[in-house]
Write an enzyme that holds these catalytic residues in place. Structure first.
Site, PDB file in Angstrom:
ATOM      1  N   CYS A 112       0.812  -1.220   0.000  1.00 36.43           N
ATOM      2  CA  CYS A 112       0.000   0.000   0.000  1.00 36.43           C
ATOM      3  C   CYS A 112       0.848   1.275   0.000  1.00 36.43           C
ATOM      4  O   CYS A 112       0.317   2.371  -0.174  1.00 36.43           O
ATOM      5  CB  CYS A 112      -0.948   0.001   1.192  1.00 36.43           C
ATOM      6  SG  CYS A 112      -1.966  -1.466   1.254  1.00 36.43           S
ATOM      7  N   HIS A 248      -2.952   7.053   2.852  1.00 33.78           N
ATOM      8  CA  HIS A 248      -3.453   5.849   2.177  1.00 33.78           C
ATOM      9  C   HIS A 248      -4.851   5.567   2.729  1.00 33.78           C
ATOM     10  O   HIS A 248      -5.073   5.612   3.942  1.00 33.78           O
ATOM     11  CB  HIS A 248      -2.502   4.682   2.441  1.00 33.78           C
ATOM     12  CG  HIS A 248      -3.109   3.350   2.161  1.00 33.78           C
ATOM     13  ND1 HIS A 248      -3.782   3.076   0.992  1.00 33.78           N
ATOM     14  CD2 HIS A 248      -3.175   2.208   2.898  1.00 33.78           C
ATOM     15  CE1 HIS A 248      -4.216   1.835   1.025  1.00 33.78           C
ATOM     16  NE2 HIS A 248      -3.872   1.282   2.173  1.00 33.78           N
ATOM     17  N   ASN A 279     -10.475   0.079   0.208  1.00 32.25           N
ATOM     18  CA  ASN A 279      -9.015   0.163   0.273  1.00 32.25           C
ATOM     19  C   ASN A 279      -8.421  -0.456  -0.991  1.00 32.25           C
ATOM     20  O   ASN A 279      -8.517  -1.658  -1.198  1.00 32.25           O
ATOM     21  CB  ASN A 279      -8.543  -0.583   1.529  1.00 32.25           C
ATOM     22  CG  ASN A 279      -7.026  -0.620   1.674  1.00 32.25           C
ATOM     23  OD1 ASN A 279      -6.289  -0.483   0.711  1.00 32.25           O
ATOM     24  ND2 ASN A 279      -6.570  -0.833   2.890  1.00 32.25           N
TER      25      ASN A 279
HETATM   26  C1  LIG Z   1     -10.142  -4.936  10.503  1.00 31.05           C
HETATM   27  C2  LIG Z   1     -10.728  -4.052  11.605  1.00 31.05           C
HETATM   28  C3  LIG Z   1     -11.850  -3.198  11.039  1.00 31.05           C
HETATM   29  C4  LIG Z   1     -11.317  -4.952  12.685  1.00 31.05           C
HETATM   30  O1  LIG Z   1     -11.805  -4.158  13.745  1.00 31.05           O
HETATM   31  P1  LIG Z   1     -11.420  -4.552  15.237  1.00 31.05           P
HETATM   32  O2  LIG Z   1     -12.105  -3.606  16.112  1.00 31.05           O
HETATM   33  O3  LIG Z   1      -9.946  -4.647  15.319  1.00 31.05           O
HETATM   34  O4  LIG Z   1     -12.107  -5.986  15.320  1.00 31.05           O
HETATM   35  P2  LIG Z   1     -11.705  -7.260  16.154  1.00 31.05           P
HETATM   36  O5  LIG Z   1     -11.130  -8.263  15.197  1.00 31.05           O
HETATM   37  O6  LIG Z   1     -10.858  -6.925  17.337  1.00 31.05           O
HETATM   38  O7  LIG Z   1     -13.115  -7.727  16.621  1.00 31.05           O
HETATM   39  C5  LIG Z   1     -13.911  -6.940  17.503  1.00 31.05           C
HETATM   40  C6  LIG Z   1     -15.289  -7.561  17.594  1.00 31.05           C
HETATM   41  O8  LIG Z   1     -15.956  -7.456  16.321  1.00 31.05           O
HETATM   42  C7  LIG Z   1     -16.298  -8.782  15.847  1.00 31.05           C
HETATM   43  N1  LIG Z   1     -16.051  -8.804  14.403  1.00 31.05           N
HETATM   44  C8  LIG Z   1     -14.868  -9.032  13.757  1.00 31.05           C
HETATM   45  N2  LIG Z   1     -15.038  -8.930  12.429  1.00 31.05           N
HETATM   46  C9  LIG Z   1     -16.348  -8.634  12.229  1.00 31.05           C
HETATM   47  C10 LIG Z   1     -17.124  -8.385  11.095  1.00 31.05           C
HETATM   48  N3  LIG Z   1     -16.592  -8.422   9.856  1.00 31.05           N
HETATM   49  N4  LIG Z   1     -18.416  -8.072  11.266  1.00 31.05           N
HETATM   50  C11 LIG Z   1     -18.981  -8.010  12.484  1.00 31.05           C
HETATM   51  N5  LIG Z   1     -18.305  -8.241  13.625  1.00 31.05           N
HETATM   52  C12 LIG Z   1     -16.998  -8.543  13.485  1.00 31.05           C
HETATM   53  C13 LIG Z   1     -15.392  -9.729  16.574  1.00 31.05           C
HETATM   54  O9  LIG Z   1     -15.988 -11.004  16.664  1.00 31.05           O
HETATM   55  C14 LIG Z   1     -15.274  -9.050  17.936  1.00 31.05           C
HETATM   56  O10 LIG Z   1     -16.426  -9.307  18.679  1.00 31.05           O
HETATM   57  P3  LIG Z   1     -16.372  -9.454  20.296  1.00 31.05           P
HETATM   58  O11 LIG Z   1     -15.970  -8.084  20.788  1.00 31.05           O
HETATM   59  O12 LIG Z   1     -17.771  -9.832  20.635  1.00 31.05           O
HETATM   60  O13 LIG Z   1     -15.341 -10.487  20.557  1.00 31.05           O
HETATM   61  C15 LIG Z   1      -9.659  -3.156  12.232  1.00 31.05           C
HETATM   62  O14 LIG Z   1      -8.768  -3.893  13.003  1.00 31.05           O
HETATM   63  C16 LIG Z   1      -8.906  -2.398  11.191  1.00 31.05           C
HETATM   64  O15 LIG Z   1      -9.463  -1.706  10.387  1.00 31.05           O
HETATM   65  N6  LIG Z   1      -7.559  -2.461  11.201  1.00 31.05           N
HETATM   66  C17 LIG Z   1      -6.749  -1.823  10.247  1.00 31.05           C
HETATM   67  C18 LIG Z   1      -6.692  -2.640   9.038  1.00 31.05           C
HETATM   68  C19 LIG Z   1      -6.249  -1.899   7.836  1.00 31.05           C
HETATM   69  O16 LIG Z   1      -6.460  -0.737   7.703  1.00 31.05           O
HETATM   70  N7  LIG Z   1      -5.633  -2.640   6.945  1.00 31.05           N
HETATM   71  C20 LIG Z   1      -5.187  -2.146   5.739  1.00 31.05           C
HETATM   72  C21 LIG Z   1      -3.787  -1.703   5.856  1.00 31.05           C
HETATM   73  S1  LIG Z   1      -3.200  -1.409   4.269  1.00 31.05           S
END
Ligand SMILES: CC(C)(COP(=O)(O)OP(=O)(O)OC[C@H]1O[C@@H](n2cnc3c(N)ncnc32)[C@H](O)[C@@H]1OP(=O)(O)O)[C@@H](O)C(=O)NCCC(=O)NCCS
Length: 323
Positions: A112, A248, A279
């Site tokens: 990215c 980004h 993204n």
């Molecule tokens: C991917 C992302 C949105 C996930 O969000 P998060 O808050 O970290 O999510 P988690 O994996 O910790 O999960 C939190 C909760 O949401 C739930 N969950 C995870 N994915 C889910 C989805 N797609 N839909 C609904 N619920 C979801 C989990 O089960 C968890 O539930 P709980 O609290 O009951 O255990 C976030 O981490 C993110 O955006 N990170 C940056 C990634 C990025 O930008 N990547 C590109 C870089 S180039």
């Protein structure tokens, strides 16, 4: 003509807009969850005929038209991509041929951060006199490596291409790049299995992106404000001189954290293309800028701070003056 400047910005957006609802079924999610966590409402996914070449050529042609030049006056082509499934031939060389040229053409993979890496290289090639004009394209078809049933990635990634035409210039239009990598931490975002593993064991499922979202988020949120400040310093400007911020388009919440971490003037226009584009990795920065230009939110002469970051882990940032 000791400097480099951006002469034109181009874009190619794929033909299919996919709203959150369409993705939710397969990953047991909701429109509200995806919007709250990422800012994304819908994303562009390529139609079968919208290959990487088609999208790269579309963005390149658009950027050449914006710069008012033909491919014949280019000296080099750089293409940033991390989703070229056919590295022999490189996409950059296929693009050179599609434009009717036999130009030197180099593919860059810094995930990215690829577009900002390419911009750093283009600047130095222009300043060094190696080329007078360079086409730089970021093109991605992330849907080719997306597991649509993966709750951690299916809603984030998308397809598209963006491009800059750059040229030698009397005034500095592209500042020095500030860049780096962190391969130790890079394992948090990778293709699983990798292509070698798949070759050795054809029973494995096809490679797709695996991401520890929280760890990527934390790294970007902690490091990118510092990188942004360094890029301003390298360009000899302060945050008060910035008109446009284009991180980004990884996640709207990461953008918000970066904004909070920087002492930017209120008037700064901040890119939010992720809301309808998703993204698009190395294509996200030119795509975001192109939309901001089309919507009249930015104008020629504005000073934009670009920050590329992502898998690898890799980052690159610089200050550019908009054409
Ligand atoms: C991917 C992302 C949105 C996930 O969000 P998060 O808050 O970290 O999510 P988690 O994996 O910790 O999960 C939190 C909760 O949401 C739930 N969950 C995870 N994915 C889910 C989805 N797609 N839909 C609904 N619920 C979801 C989990 O089960 C968890 O539930 P709980 O609290 O009951 O255990 C976030 O981490 C993110 O955006 N990170 C940056 C990634 C990025 O930008 N990547 C590109 C870089 S180039």
């Amino acid at each position: 003509m000791a400097h480099a400047a951006v002469l034109g910005i181009g874009a190619y957006r794929p033909g299919r807009q996919v709203p959150n609802e369409e993705i939710c079924g397969e990953i047991d999610s909701s429109d509200e969850w995806i919007r709250t966590r990422t800012g994304i409402a819908e994303r562009g996914w390529a139609l079968p005929e919208e290959t990487l070449e088609v999208m790269a050529l579309g963005a390149a042609t658009d950027a050449l038209a914006a710069a008012g030049i033909g491919a014949a006056s280019l000296g080099m082509i750089l293409v940033a991509t991390c989703t070229n499934g056919q590295p022999i031939q490189p996409l950059a060389i296929r693009l050179a041929a599609a434009l009717g040229t036999e130009l030197p053409a180099l593919e860059i993979n810094a995930t990215c951060a690829g577009f900002c890496y390419g911009l750093g290289l283009a600047r130095d090639l222009l300043r060094g006199g190696t080329a007078d004009r360079i086409l730089l394209v970021g093109a991605e078809r992330l849907t080719d490596v997306l597991d649509r049933s993966d709750r951690g990635t299916a809603f984030i990634f998308a397809d598209g291409a963006g491009a800059f035409v750059l040229g030698r210039s009397e005034t500095e239009g592209v500042g020095p790049v500030v860049w780096g990598s962190d391969g130790e931490r890079g394992k948090v975002l990778k293709l699983i299995p990798d292509y070698t593993e798949l070759r050795n064991d054809p029973t494995l499922s096809k490679p797709s992106i695996s991401m520890e979202g929280r760890r990527v988020f934390k790294w970007a949120a902690e490091q990118m404000p510092k990188v942004a400040e360094e890029a301003c310093k390298a360009a000899g400007v302060s945050l008060a001189d910035i008109d446009v911020l284009v991180p980004h388009q990884a996640n709207q919440r990461i953008t918000e954290v970066i904004v909070k971490g920087l002492d930017l003037p209120e008037r700064v226009v901040v890119a939010d293309d992720i809301v309808t584009t998703g993204n698009t990795s190395s294509a996200s920065i030119p795509l975001a800028l192109h939309r901001m230009r089309a919507e009249g939110r930015v104008k020629p002469g504005d000073r934009a701070l670009l920050i590329g970051f992502g898998g690898g882990l890799a980052y690159a940032a610089q200050v550019v003056t908009l054409p």
